[in-house]
Design an enzyme around this catalytic site. Structure first.
Site, PDB file in Angstrom:
ATOM      1  N   ARG A  72       0.801  -1.220   0.000  1.00 11.63           N
ATOM      2  CA  ARG A  72       0.000   0.000   0.000  1.00 11.63           C
ATOM      3  C   ARG A  72       0.838   1.277   0.000  1.00 11.63           C
ATOM      4  NH1 ARG A  72      -4.380  -1.943   4.170  1.00 11.63           N
ATOM      5  NH2 ARG A  72      -4.185  -3.905   3.104  1.00 11.63           N
ATOM      6  N   LYS A 182       2.953 -17.676   8.365  1.00 10.42           N
ATOM      7  CA  LYS A 182       2.048 -18.047   9.453  1.00 10.42           C
ATOM      8  C   LYS A 182       1.451 -16.780  10.045  1.00 10.42           C
ATOM      9  CE  LYS A 182       3.457 -18.608  13.820  1.00 10.42           C
ATOM     10  NZ  LYS A 182       3.811 -17.371  14.523  1.00 10.42           N
ATOM     11  N   ASP A 211       6.951 -22.286   8.254  1.00 11.62           N
ATOM     12  CA  ASP A 211       7.151 -22.350   9.702  1.00 11.62           C
ATOM     13  C   ASP A 211       8.659 -22.162   9.840  1.00 11.62           C
ATOM     14  OD1 ASP A 211       7.974 -23.274  12.230  1.00 11.62           O
ATOM     15  OD2 ASP A 211       6.052 -24.259  12.464  1.00 11.62           O
ATOM     16  N   HIS A 212       9.074 -20.961  10.206  1.00 13.54           N
ATOM     17  CA  HIS A 212      10.502 -20.670  10.056  1.00 13.54           C
ATOM     18  C   HIS A 212      11.385 -21.544  10.954  1.00 13.54           C
ATOM     19  CE1 HIS A 212       9.964 -17.999  13.552  1.00 13.54           C
ATOM     20  NE2 HIS A 212      11.278 -18.059  13.710  1.00 13.54           N
ATOM     21  N   GLU A 250      11.157 -17.065  25.363  1.00 16.32           N
ATOM     22  CA  GLU A 250      11.701 -15.793  24.883  1.00 16.32           C
ATOM     23  C   GLU A 250      11.772 -14.803  26.035  1.00 16.32           C
ATOM     24  OE1 GLU A 250      10.325 -14.671  20.672  1.00 16.32           O
ATOM     25  OE2 GLU A 250       8.575 -15.576  21.612  1.00 16.32           O
ATOM     26  N   ASP A 269       0.336 -18.704  18.751  1.00 18.10           N
ATOM     27  CA  ASP A 269       1.503 -18.063  18.162  1.00 18.10           C
ATOM     28  C   ASP A 269       2.690 -19.025  18.036  1.00 18.10           C
ATOM     29  OD1 ASP A 269       2.876 -15.711  17.206  1.00 18.10           O
ATOM     30  OD2 ASP A 269       3.951 -15.646  19.124  1.00 18.10           O
ATOM     31  N   HIS A 274       5.304 -23.921  15.581  1.00 11.92           N
ATOM     32  CA  HIS A 274       6.724 -24.230  15.802  1.00 11.92           C
ATOM     33  C   HIS A 274       6.917 -25.427  16.734  1.00 11.92           C
ATOM     34  CE1 HIS A 274       7.125 -20.455  13.881  1.00 11.92           C
ATOM     35  NE2 HIS A 274       7.040 -19.682  14.942  1.00 11.92           N
ATOM     36  N   LYS A 374       6.547 -15.646  26.590  1.00 13.62           N
ATOM     37  CA  LYS A 374       7.226 -14.360  26.412  1.00 13.62           C
ATOM     38  C   LYS A 374       7.689 -13.864  27.773  1.00 13.62           C
ATOM     39  CE  LYS A 374       5.878 -13.431  22.020  1.00 13.62           C
ATOM     40  NZ  LYS A 374       6.875 -13.422  20.953  1.00 13.62           N
ATOM     41  N   LYS A 379      16.102 -16.225  26.480  1.00 18.67           N
ATOM     42  CA  LYS A 379      15.718 -16.766  25.176  1.00 18.67           C
ATOM     43  C   LYS A 379      16.378 -18.131  25.039  1.00 18.67           C
ATOM     44  CE  LYS A 379      15.018 -16.553  20.525  1.00 18.67           C
ATOM     45  NZ  LYS A 379      13.675 -16.758  20.014  1.00 18.67           N
TER      46      LYS A 379
HETATM   47  C1  BG6 Z   1       7.148 -16.076  15.535  1.00 17.36           C
HETATM   48  C2  BG6 Z   1       6.183 -15.583  16.574  1.00 17.36           C
HETATM   49  O1  BG6 Z   1       6.547 -17.056  14.732  1.00 17.36           O
HETATM   50  O2  BG6 Z   1       8.287 -16.645  16.178  1.00 17.36           O
HETATM   51  C3  BG6 Z   1       6.863 -14.563  17.485  1.00 17.36           C
HETATM   52  O3  BG6 Z   1       5.069 -14.976  15.941  1.00 17.36           O
HETATM   53  C4  BG6 Z   1       8.121 -15.140  18.079  1.00 17.36           C
HETATM   54  O4  BG6 Z   1       5.984 -14.150  18.519  1.00 17.36           O
HETATM   55  C5  BG6 Z   1       9.011 -15.731  16.993  1.00 17.36           C
HETATM   56  O5  BG6 Z   1       8.805 -14.085  18.747  1.00 17.36           O
HETATM   57  C6  BG6 Z   1      10.168 -16.484  17.611  1.00 17.36           C
HETATM   58  O6  BG6 Z   1      11.057 -16.860  16.608  1.00 17.36           O
HETATM   59  P1  BG6 Z   1      12.596 -17.087  16.933  1.00 17.36           P
HETATM   60  O7  BG6 Z   1      13.187 -17.551  15.657  1.00 17.36           O
HETATM   61  O8  BG6 Z   1      13.134 -15.770  17.428  1.00 17.36           O
HETATM   62  O9  BG6 Z   1      12.629 -18.127  18.027  1.00 17.36           O
END
Ligand code: BG6
Length: 519
Positions: A72, A182, A211-212, A250, A269, A274, A374, A379
């Site tokens: 946009r 996602k 799904d990273h 995290e 989330d 994940h 969170k 982390k």
């Molecule tokens: C994302 C979530 O898919 O993954 C976030 O939406 C989260 O809330 C993140 O912070 C965490 O990814 P990573 O790679 O930092 O563990």
């Protein structure tokens, strides 16, 4: 120690490390145009653009390549190039800032269309631009549509691709694929509705659901650990394994994502995608081949074998939490309800823990404990497999605690595998103590894994779906968590906030499982 003696980086050690051989394999992708829907958003500037730039720097993009931003915000092509350069100055890792000839040639591949996602005319303009790229930039008719917009616009975009003849069936010259970020739906019903739209336009082999976590190197290594070694698989079952705990904690809060997060929560989330995908990799049977569908079939079978919780059991097999004010790294931070765009009496969980079971011959009776949250103490993402206690005590003073063996797959921030076992403390007494054999990617291979998005983008451009989730598994993952979502949404937790920012999580998590590893 399993570790190699080669230093992590720099100097002769790195150059001479025999484990480095073959690391930079040639994985040049097909010529193609990537269309980035949502190119003015956060994900693009922080993750996707740096990943694409890094592929360019590593020589892994083809010569015929174009990236078109479609969003946009108003930009001309030149303004978009400048925007990308500024973002890379900020988000590209040190040593890969956008400079010199390499940047100039990359910048020429960038283009932009200021668009309203509801206007078919803008999609037709996109089609013309893509055709032009095929002629001028040699992109070979191949198109990768990347949906990095808010999920509410996914169906509209897919519909428009169809109406503007940008679907795979209208492309006579090359392939057309869609990458979908996602969350894939916000519950089972909306996921099914989205899938209906997707499958009207794309076949499953054209769809790449992200799904990273699956792109993270240590996550990919779970299969290698299990199926490229003989020593683990014989004991990878209920006869030897006591429990499995999967943690994705995290220390960050919800940052500026209150609008999204307050309607999502930790279960949607992180756990639905994940964490459940990690569980599948731990629990799956060996696939017959490394083919994408052979692997994804096995993951599907795991999800099929997870018993759906009954509503009346939800409170017994789950724990939820929400952070209050506290401190992280010595700095005071606000509670969740004080975060921007969060309802002052929000019932949304920022911590979720579940106990699930996989009802199969291999796993009957082994609990899988999952947790994510969170604003926790730190982390850390890891999988800890705890083995059964020894059957008979031979060594150790009566006061020695003999710990069960534990295999820990470290995903973040450390990347590697550690095995905890018991050893005799040197000396005349037979004292026993836990020690650890540690393997670390950094020191082992002298190589730090590329970010997940690099791998996933290049796989999508090469047409490899292995690290992407298939619809049948996504649907089952929603089915598994729906009863918990329903119960949590319909019962207010009056103890919220029930953990302070910077803690290990709520006490109720300990009632669910007393042996969580400390964060
Ligand atoms: C994302 C979530 O898919 O993954 C976030 O939406 C989260 O809330 C993140 O912070 C965490 O990814 P990573 O790679 O930092 O563990």
């Amino acid at each position: 120690m399993l570790e190699t003696a080669v230093p992590a980086s720099g100097g002769d050690g790195e150059r001479l490390n025999p484990l480095r051989a073959g690391i930079e394999s040639d994985r040049i992708t097909d010529p193609c145009s990537i269309v980035l829907f949502g190119a003015s958003g956060d994900l693009f500037k922080r993750m996707l653009l740096p990943a694409i730039w890094s592929l360019r720097m590593r020589g892994m993009l083809p010569n015929g390549f174009a990236l078109i931003g479609f969003a946009r915000t108003k930009y001309s092509d030149d303004e978009f190039r400048e925007y990308c350069r500024e973002q890379l100055e900020q988000f590209a890792p040190d040593g890969s800032k956008p400079r010199g000839e390499l940047w100039d040639t990359f910048a020429r591949c960038l283009g932009y269309i200021t668009a309203d996602f509801k206007q078919v005319a803008h999609f037709e303009q996109l089609r013309e631009r893509l055709d032009e790229n095929d002629k001028r930039a040699g992109t070979g008719g191949n198109r990768l549509f990347y949906l990095a917009t808010p999920p509410s616009v996914f169906p509209g975009i897919i519909e428009m691709l169809h109406r503007a003849d940008l679907d795979p069936h209208s492309n006579e010259h090359g392939w057309t694929r869609v990458v979908i970020e996602k969350p894939f739906g916000i519950d089972l019903e909306s996921a099914r509705a989205l899938q209906k739209t997707v499958e009207r336009v794309f076949s499953e082999h054209d769809v790449y659901r992200i799904d990273h976590y699956l792109g993270k190197e240590p996550v990919q290594d779970i299969m290698a650990l299990r199926f490229a070694n003989t020593i683990f698989e014989p004991i990878w079952n209920r006869n030897y394994i006591q429990s499995v705990q999967i943690t994705s904690a995290e220390s960050i809060g919800i940052e500026d994502r209150g609008n999204y997060y307050d309607h999502a929560g930790a279960l949607r989330d992180m756990i639905q995608n994940h964490v459940l995908n990690l569980l599948a990799l731990v629990a799956m049977e060996p696939p017959a081949s490394s083919d994408a569908d052979a692997i994804r079939n096995e993951k599907f079978k795991v999800f099929s074998a997870i018993a759906r919780p009954h509503h009346e059991d939800v409170m017994k097999m789950s724990a939820r939490g929400q952070y209050g004010p506290g401190s992280i790294d010595g700095e005071k931070v606000p509670g969740y309800r004080q975060e921007p765009d969060v309802a002052p009496q929000s019932n949304t969980e920022t911590f979720a823990a579940l106990r699930l079971g996989v009802d199969s011959w291999r796993w009957a009776g082994v609990p899988f404990y999952l947790r994510s949250g969170k604003r926790l103490a730190k982390k850390i993402s890891e999988i800890a497999v705890t083995f059964k206690p020894i059957p008979h005590r031979l060594y150790g003073e009566s006061t020695d605690a003999i710990e069960p063996n534990m295999l820990v797959v470290k995903i973040e921030p450390d990347e590697g595998v550690a095995l905890r076992f018991e050893a005799k403390v040197p000396g005349p007494k037979s004292h026993i103590r836990s020690v650890s054999m540690d393997f670390n990617y950094g020191t082992g291979f002298g190589f730090h894994s590329p970010p997940a998005y690099e791998r996933l983008l290049s796989d999508a451009m090469r047409g490899d779906q292995t690290l992407f989730t298939r619809w049948d598994a996504v649907e089952l993952a929603w089915e598994i968590i729906m009863p918990v979502l329903d119960v949590w949404e319909n019962t207010k937790d009056f103890s919220f906030p029930n953990y302070a920012a910077g803690d290990e999580g709520p006490d109720t998590a300990l009632t669910l499982f007393a042996d969580w590893r400390r964060l």
